[in-house]
Design a protein around this motif. Structure first.
Motif: not given
Length: 161
Positions: A10, A12, A28, A48-51, A74, A79, A82, A104, A130
């Motif tokens: 990832i 980020l 995670v 949730y924050f996704y990657m 994406i 990611s 946000w 994911v 970010v």
């Protein structure tokens, strides 16, 4: 539990030190989504924050009851979601839909924000990443907007001189 190797895929998270990744890793989750499966909808609470580890995701907004606009695709390593990084409760500003079967990584928004508040170095690294990503997206959208204006039949050439 998600492996460090997976987390290092990832973009980020690549700037994080191994001890920082160890703090994030237990929270995670890995989830499989099917083609055309909706991950979240515009207006949903940003939980949730996704990657994206594998597959593809399209971000879309409903411009009108009959018009759906694609904001971007994406790719693995990137990611999305946000809105989850805001400390106060927030909502997603677009839909996220899988364009193919996808793996994911997800981290609960509250947990990620707490980690960033507890470890300011970790928080700084994430937010710096970010900002860089959002800067590139803003530049790309600005370029698209200007291109649209330049090609608009009602705008005359002297406007750009």
């Amino acid at each position: 539990m998600v492996s460090l190797e997976e987390l290092n895929k990832i973009n980020l998270l690549k700037a994080l030190e191994p001890d920082m990744l160890d703090k994030v890793r237990p929270f995670v989750e890995l989830r499989d989504f099917q083609n055309r499966e909706v991950i979240f909808r515009e207006g949903d609470k940003a939980l949730y924050f996704y990657m994206l580890l594998r597959g593809g995701v399209l971000l879309e907004v409903q411009a009108s009851p009959t018009i759906l606009i694609s904001l971007g695709a994406i790719k693995p390593g990137f990611s999305f979601g946000w809105s989850a990084l805001l400390p106060e409760a927030s909502n997603y500003t677009s839909h996220a839909v899988c364009t193919e079967a996808s793996d994911v990584l997800m981290i609960p928004a509250g947990r990620l924000v707490s980690l960033m508040e507890e470890d300011h170095s970790l928080g700084f690294c994430i937010m710096e990443g970010v900002v860089q990503i959002l800067k590139r997206r803003l530049e790309r959208r600005t370029e698209q907007f200007l291109k649209t204006l330049r090609n608009h039949p009602d705008i005359r050439e002297p406007f750009w001189e």
